[in-house]
Design a protein around this motif. Structure first.
Motif, PDB file in Angstrom:
ATOM      1  N   UNK A 191     -12.787  -1.894  31.773  1.00  0.00           N
ATOM      2  CA  UNK A 191     -13.834  -1.229  30.983  1.00  0.00           C
ATOM      3  C   UNK A 191     -14.317  -2.126  29.854  1.00  0.00           C
ATOM      4  N   UNK A 192     -13.390  -2.902  29.310  1.00  0.00           N
ATOM      5  CA  UNK A 192     -13.759  -3.764  28.190  1.00  0.00           C
ATOM      6  C   UNK A 192     -14.330  -5.104  28.637  1.00  0.00           C
ATOM      7  N   UNK A 193     -14.651  -5.169  29.943  1.00  0.00           N
ATOM      8  CA  UNK A 193     -15.371  -6.341  30.464  1.00  0.00           C
ATOM      9  C   UNK A 193     -16.722  -5.898  31.046  1.00  0.00           C
ATOM     10  N   UNK A 194     -17.012  -4.584  30.935  1.00  0.00           N
ATOM     11  CA  UNK A 194     -18.253  -4.050  31.514  1.00  0.00           C
ATOM     12  C   UNK A 194     -19.435  -4.343  30.593  1.00  0.00           C
ATOM     13  N   UNK A 195     -20.656  -4.293  31.191  1.00  0.00           N
ATOM     14  CA  UNK A 195     -21.844  -4.651  30.428  1.00  0.00           C
ATOM     15  C   UNK A 195     -22.555  -3.480  29.786  1.00  0.00           C
ATOM     16  N   UNK A 651      -7.482  -8.007  19.818  1.00  0.00           N
ATOM     17  CA  UNK A 651      -8.046  -7.343  21.007  1.00  0.00           C
ATOM     18  C   UNK A 651      -8.822  -6.091  20.600  1.00  0.00           C
ATOM     19  N   UNK A 652      -8.211  -5.286  19.712  1.00  0.00           N
ATOM     20  CA  UNK A 652      -8.873  -4.047  19.266  1.00  0.00           C
ATOM     21  C   UNK A 652     -10.186  -4.372  18.550  1.00  0.00           C
ATOM     22  N   UNK A 653     -10.161  -5.405  17.707  1.00  0.00           N
ATOM     23  CA  UNK A 653     -11.375  -5.787  16.958  1.00  0.00           C
ATOM     24  C   UNK A 653     -12.478  -6.201  17.924  1.00  0.00           C
ATOM     25  N   UNK A 654     -12.138  -7.028  18.911  1.00  0.00           N
ATOM     26  CA  UNK A 654     -13.143  -7.515  19.873  1.00  0.00           C
ATOM     27  C   UNK A 654     -13.653  -6.363  20.739  1.00  0.00           C
ATOM     28  N   UNK A 655     -12.712  -5.539  21.266  1.00  0.00           N
ATOM     29  CA  UNK A 655     -13.114  -4.442  22.158  1.00  0.00           C
ATOM     30  C   UNK A 655     -13.968  -3.411  21.409  1.00  0.00           C
ATOM     31  N   UNK A 656     -13.624  -3.123  20.137  1.00  0.00           N
ATOM     32  CA  UNK A 656     -14.422  -2.129  19.403  1.00  0.00           C
ATOM     33  C   UNK A 656     -15.802  -2.711  19.071  1.00  0.00           C
ATOM     34  N   UNK A 657     -15.859  -4.040  18.835  1.00  0.00           N
ATOM     35  CA  UNK A 657     -17.143  -4.703  18.572  1.00  0.00           C
ATOM     36  C   UNK A 657     -18.032  -4.639  19.820  1.00  0.00           C
ATOM     37  N   UNK A 658     -17.412  -4.884  21.000  1.00  0.00           N
ATOM     38  CA  UNK A 658     -18.162  -4.811  22.275  1.00  0.00           C
ATOM     39  C   UNK A 658     -18.731  -3.407  22.462  1.00  0.00           C
ATOM     40  N   UNK A 761     -25.105 -11.361  23.517  1.00  0.00           N
ATOM     41  CA  UNK A 761     -23.950 -11.035  22.664  1.00  0.00           C
ATOM     42  C   UNK A 761     -22.721 -10.742  23.509  1.00  0.00           C
ATOM     43  N   UNK A 762     -22.863  -9.872  24.522  1.00  0.00           N
ATOM     44  CA  UNK A 762     -21.707  -9.487  25.352  1.00  0.00           C
ATOM     45  C   UNK A 762     -21.168 -10.680  26.140  1.00  0.00           C
ATOM     46  N   UNK A 763     -22.068 -11.478  26.724  1.00  0.00           N
ATOM     47  CA  UNK A 763     -21.617 -12.650  27.502  1.00  0.00           C
ATOM     48  C   UNK A 763     -20.850 -13.622  26.627  1.00  0.00           C
ATOM     49  N   UNK A 764     -21.371 -13.883  25.428  1.00  0.00           N
ATOM     50  CA  UNK A 764     -20.720 -14.835  24.535  1.00  0.00           C
ATOM     51  C   UNK A 764     -19.373 -14.310  24.028  1.00  0.00           C
ATOM     52  N   UNK A 765     -19.325 -13.006  23.710  1.00  0.00           N
ATOM     53  CA  UNK A 765     -18.049 -12.419  23.263  1.00  0.00           C
ATOM     54  C   UNK A 765     -17.008 -12.584  24.366  1.00  0.00           C
ATOM     55  N   UNK A 766     -17.382 -12.243  25.615  1.00  0.00           N
ATOM     56  CA  UNK A 766     -16.433 -12.331  26.734  1.00  0.00           C
ATOM     57  C   UNK A 766     -15.981 -13.768  26.964  1.00  0.00           C
ATOM     58  N   UNK A 767     -16.929 -14.683  26.923  1.00  0.00           N
ATOM     59  CA  UNK A 767     -16.603 -16.091  27.177  1.00  0.00           C
ATOM     60  C   UNK A 767     -15.667 -16.635  26.089  1.00  0.00           C
ATOM     61  N   UNK A 768     -15.999 -16.344  24.827  1.00  0.00           N
ATOM     62  CA  UNK A 768     -15.171 -16.837  23.708  1.00  0.00           C
ATOM     63  C   UNK A 768     -13.775 -16.199  23.732  1.00  0.00           C
ATOM     64  N   UNK A 769     -13.720 -14.901  24.062  1.00  0.00           N
ATOM     65  CA  UNK A 769     -12.435 -14.189  24.084  1.00  0.00           C
ATOM     66  C   UNK A 769     -11.531 -14.767  25.170  1.00  0.00           C
ATOM     67  N   UNK A 770     -12.126 -15.104  26.335  1.00  0.00           N
ATOM     68  CA  UNK A 770     -11.329 -15.693  27.421  1.00  0.00           C
ATOM     69  C   UNK A 770     -10.743 -17.033  26.993  1.00  0.00           C
ATOM     70  N   UNK A 771     -11.586 -17.861  26.374  1.00  0.00           N
ATOM     71  CA  UNK A 771     -11.105 -19.176  25.897  1.00  0.00           C
ATOM     72  C   UNK A 771     -10.001 -18.980  24.857  1.00  0.00           C
TER      73      UNK A 771
END
Length: 901
Positions: A191-195, A651-658, A761-771
């Motif tokens: 769910x936290x990888x959905x667009x 994780x919580x900060x990133x997921x709530x931001x998404x 925004x979502x693509x960059x957050x996901x890409x940065x979080x993975x790295x």
């Protein structure tokens, strides 16, 4: 004479007794309503549900609704299933509603108990999750207990792997949802990888009831759930390293069986270095101690662990050209679960099966942190008391032992300890023969597939008919368990934890009826049932006369809970039964953790061959060894959690931001704030606040603005103006970029621009979080060495993880700003080119997914220049990076021959 503690308990009762006593007035109130509810029509039960829902959703406390809700649910269960809940089951339900773990013995009806708190809490309209240990139980319980919820006018959903998204969303929107712990955790990550919000499946975490809570929250909590994607292929390296492993001698490595770890000695490193240089894997002049050798050393260690610590038919089995892991606690296959860090690949190389590529973590969460998301958590199990401290410390859950409906009549005998495994198994076979001869059903517990099959071979030689229940017989599990209570039945089982099916004395009536109907569809169901029930009554009596189910364990497990779970299979609902453990000094637990004192005692007694020692002291000594192992495992999990807590906050900060970005239409503001911060950072970097004008790097700032903001601004002229300071330059850059972005909004249209901003925004957050996750994994693997420098690894990890997180956020702002500054509408020619690339990519993907169509499609290959040879890259010209590779692999050129080294 009673000690002071025991005397106090006798006078005041134990804390557990007081908790049980506190529920009795509530149970009495529920019983007082029984007559009133049994007189209601079916429609009135649903009407009552609607009334209670209205009261709950308008703010009335659920505790105040409990007596009526439980009485309504009891009546619905009686009508839908023919089961009237005992008082002890109502007690269990009350403890679950209060957010406790209800410890209820096997056969006390935990599946029905869960319906009471689930119904009460579902009245709030936020959804209740009932968590089971496997998909079979989730589906079975949802179907079985769904009848109770339907009788109450409530909806039931079930979540399972590879379920279509639409169906999964509907299941989560039901009042009560049954699911496995794995699927819940993975859905949270997915769910936290959905667009978009519409694509998400879960709708929050209100209340969860975890069945077999000790198995899920303790045994499985050592390994995090990970969603990963493939990385580079290193199969040749695994195969090369694997060839050297059989050549290792004991002086080349050190094994630590307690910690399940293996390391190379200095001699081992020298041997490995020599062999790797000969094989051309390690360049001449490079040693294993050089930084460039880190990857090789890591994979060599994994290859050794695969050979020395992982055994076929114990930790894994080989099936259909793949390595399938075995759950050490339940003995079940864990299809699709893979070991990380190249260890799974090392085992694949060892067994000669196809090596799958290693994976990179895309998202991960531990069960501890997933289940702590719930506003209220509770659980049920037959065995939790030994782990009460861990439940209290990590999950803030109390453990309450619920009394059995009828007193336990099972006899638990003292362990029998033999000197050697051979003597032990000889005694086991004799005990089986003796019980089998008098028609007593026997459940034989083993700790691995290998041992269950060895014992099966011995019984076959002795002519004793038996069934084997382990990961290989996973599909036949329900049938084998159903037959295990028949007179004289012998069942060898690997770890009976969380099997979810009771062994009923005389066999399972429902299963017998289903089989008889399948064999003779013409038969009259009622007559058939009556005949089978009469036969069953006679068989059950024969088993009762023989002493009930005999649980015979061939080894003690590392955890007392698993032993107690095995014992608990016998003596359900006041049935007679017997349990006995056979041990030897060669058993793993005795060898690794057993006290030397026990060994001395046995030597002093001068035991003869085939003789066993039976004494309460031996039991106590073993329990102390098990408690030591449990304590060590608790420490491992606590340490894992401390490190994961650092990542969890991030994780919580990133997921709530998404989530916020997906929910809001004001993404323009977020993008503008990021742009402003980037401009601040650039100006501060090239025109530091306390620097003089002649120290400013005007050229550097101009180049950085071109790169980041895609604008060539007259910064040199601005900075040269009289009286213009850093703030003046900053303001002009800000105004210029605001105007530039406003122009883009006009070009694309406001609505399209908002969508573009949201996606970027979502693509960059996901890409940065993975790295960031990969970086944290690497940090986690090396930070332990800081301990040698007298520095606390956890404190170091916290500090550095925070710094990494800050720099990730800086990088995120820069990349989002840069990407948004560079977007522009496509020309017609570019659109056509994109369409062509997309079609080629799709064709290549389909060729990969359906290789069997490859030959038939050969006539559709692209036209090539004269002299083209698919085996000679020099004849290919200049293929586009996104074109299919000319070698014919079906992959894109950039992922095949055009891959960057």
């Amino acid at each position: 004479m009673l000690g002071i503690g025991n005397l106090a308990k006798k006078v005041f009762g134990t804390p557990n007794d007081r908790k049980v006593k506190s529920t009795r007035p509530l149970v009495a109130r529920i019983n007082g309503l029984e007559e009133q509810f049994s007189a209601m029509a079916d429609a009135d039960l649903i009407g009552k549900t609607r009334e209670l829902q209205g009261r709950a959703q308008s703010g009335e406390d659920l505790d105040a609704l409990l007596p009526e809700a439980f009485a309504n649910c009891r009546e619905a269960a009686r009508r839908a299933l023919g089961l009237r809940a005992f008082d002890t089951q109502l007690m269990g339900g009350i403890f679950l509603h209060q957010g406790n773990i209800a410890e209820m013995k096997t056969g006390e009806g935990k599946t029905l108990v869960a319906t009471f708190p689930a119904y009460l809490n579902a009245l709030a309209g936020k959804g209740v999750h009932i968590v089971t240990v496997n998909d079979y139980l989730a589906k079975r319980d949802a179907e079985w207990m769904g009848k109770v919820f339907a009788q109450l006018g409530m909806t039931t959903g079930v979540v399972y792997p590879f379920q279509p998204d639409e169906e999964k969303r509907a299941a989560y929107r039901a009042d009560v949802t049954y699911a496995t712990n794995n699927e819940l955790g993975f859905d949270y990550l997915r769910d936290n990888m959905k667009g978009s919000i519409e694509q998400m499946t879960q709708r929050g975490h209100f209340f969860a009831i975890v069945d077999e809570v000790d198995s899920i929250l303790i045994d499985e909590a050592r390994t995090p759930l990970i969603i990963s994607g493939p990385s580079q292929d290193r199969s040749e390296l695994y195969k090369t390293l694997d060839k050297f492993m059989p050549e290792l001698t004991p002086e080349h490595y050190k094994l630590d069986e307690k910690a399940r770890n293996a390391t190379f000695t200095e001699e081992g490193n020298e041997f490995l270095e020599k062999r790797l240089q000969e094989a051309g894997v390690l360049p001449q002049g490079q040693t294993l101690y050089d930084p460039e050798s880190t990857t090789i050393v890591h994979h060599a260690n994994q290859a050794m662990r695969a050979h020395k610590l992982f055994n076929r038919d114990q930790q894994y089995i080989v099936r259909d050209d793949e390595i399938v892991l075995i759950d050490e606690f339940t003995g079940r296959m864990m299809k699709g679960r893979r070991l990380s860090d190249g260890l799974h690949q090392a085992i694949e190389a060892k067994e000669g099966v196809t090596i799958q590529p290693e994976n990179v973590t895309l998202a991960s969460v531990t069960f501890q942190n997933y289940f702590r998301l719930y506003a209220k958590l509770s659980g049920m199990t037959g065995t939790a008391a030994t782990e009460a401290e861990e439940f209290a410390e990590i999950y803030k859950l109390g453990v309450v032992e619920v009394p059995t409906n009828r007193p336990i009549a099972r006899i638990d005998e003292h362990d029998r300890v033999y000197r050697t495994a051979q003597e032990k198994y000889a005694a086991v076979v004799e005990a089986i023969k003796e019980a089998h001869a008098k028609g007593q059903p026997i459940l034989v517990g083993t700790t691995s597939i290998e041992k269950s099959e060895m014992l099966s071979g011995v019984l076959t030689q002795q002519g004793i008919a038996h069934n084997v229940l382990n990961a290989r017989q996973h599909e036949a599990e329900a049938q084998i368990v159903a037959d295990a209570g028949k007179p004289g039945a012998v069942t060898i089982a690997t770890n009976m934890a969380g099997r979810g099916t009771d062994i009923q004395l005389g066999g399972n009536v429902e299963m017998k009826v289903m089989q008889a109907l399948a064999a003779d569809p013409e038969a009259h169901p009622d007559e058939l049932r009556a005949r089978i029930e009469a036969e069953h009554a006679a068989e059950k009596q024969a088993v009762l006369d023989a002493g009930g189910l005999f649980v015979l364990a061939t080894e003690r497990h590392e955890s007392r809970r698993i032993d107690n779970q095995l014992r608990g299979r016998s003596g359900r609902q006041g049935d007679p039964g017997r349990s006995l453990f056979f041990l030897s000094l060669e058993d793993d637990l005795m060898r690794i953790f057993g006290s030397e004192r026990l060994d001395k005692v046995l030597s002093t007694l001068g035991m003869k061959d085939g003789e066993a020692i039976v004494h309460p002291w031996v039991n106590k000594s073993l329990e102390r060894a098990q408690a030591k192992v449990e304590g060590r495992n608790f420490d491992i999990r606590k340490q894992l959690l401390k490190f994961d807590d650092v990542m969890n906050d991030q994780r919580k900060a990133i997921f709530s931001q998404r989530l916020e970005i997906m929910q809001t239409d004001e993404v323009e503001e977020i993008a503008a704030d990021m742009r402003e911060q980037v401009i601040d950072d650039l100006v501060n970097q090239y025109m530091p606040p306390r620097a003089y004008a002649d120290q400013w790097d005007r050229e550097g700032l101009r180049a950085a603005v071109i790169e980041r903001l895609n604008m060539d601004l007259p910064i040199l002229d601005w900075a040269a103006e009289e009286g213009v300071d850093q703030d003046g330059v900053r303001q002009r850059i800000q105004e210029a970029t605001d105007g530039y972005m406003a122009q883009k909004t006009e070009q694309f249209g406001a609505e399209n621009m908002r969508q573009i901003e949201k996606q970027v925004l979502l693509q960059q957050i996901d890409s940065k979080w993975r790295e960031h996750l990969v970086t944290l994994e690497h940090l986690r693997s090396v930070v332990g060495f800081r301990g040698y420098a007298q520095r606390d690894p956890l404190a170091e990890y916290k500090t550095e993880a925070f710094q990494l997180f800050e720099s990730m956020l800086d990088g995120l702002r820069f990349d989002v700003t840069q990407q948004l500054a560079r977007i522009r509408p496509l020309t017609d020619a570019e659109r056509e080119e994109m369409l062509r690339e997309y079609q080629q990519q799709r064709a290549a993907t389909e060729a990969q997914m359906h290789p069997e169509h490859h030959e038939a499609d050969e006539d559709k290959t692209p036209d090539h220049a004269p002299g083209f040879n698919e085996n000679d890259p020099s004849s290919w010209g200049n293929p586009s990076r996104n074109d299919p590779c000319p070698c014919g692999s079906g992959r894109k050129f950039k992922h095949c021959h055009g891959a960057l080294a």
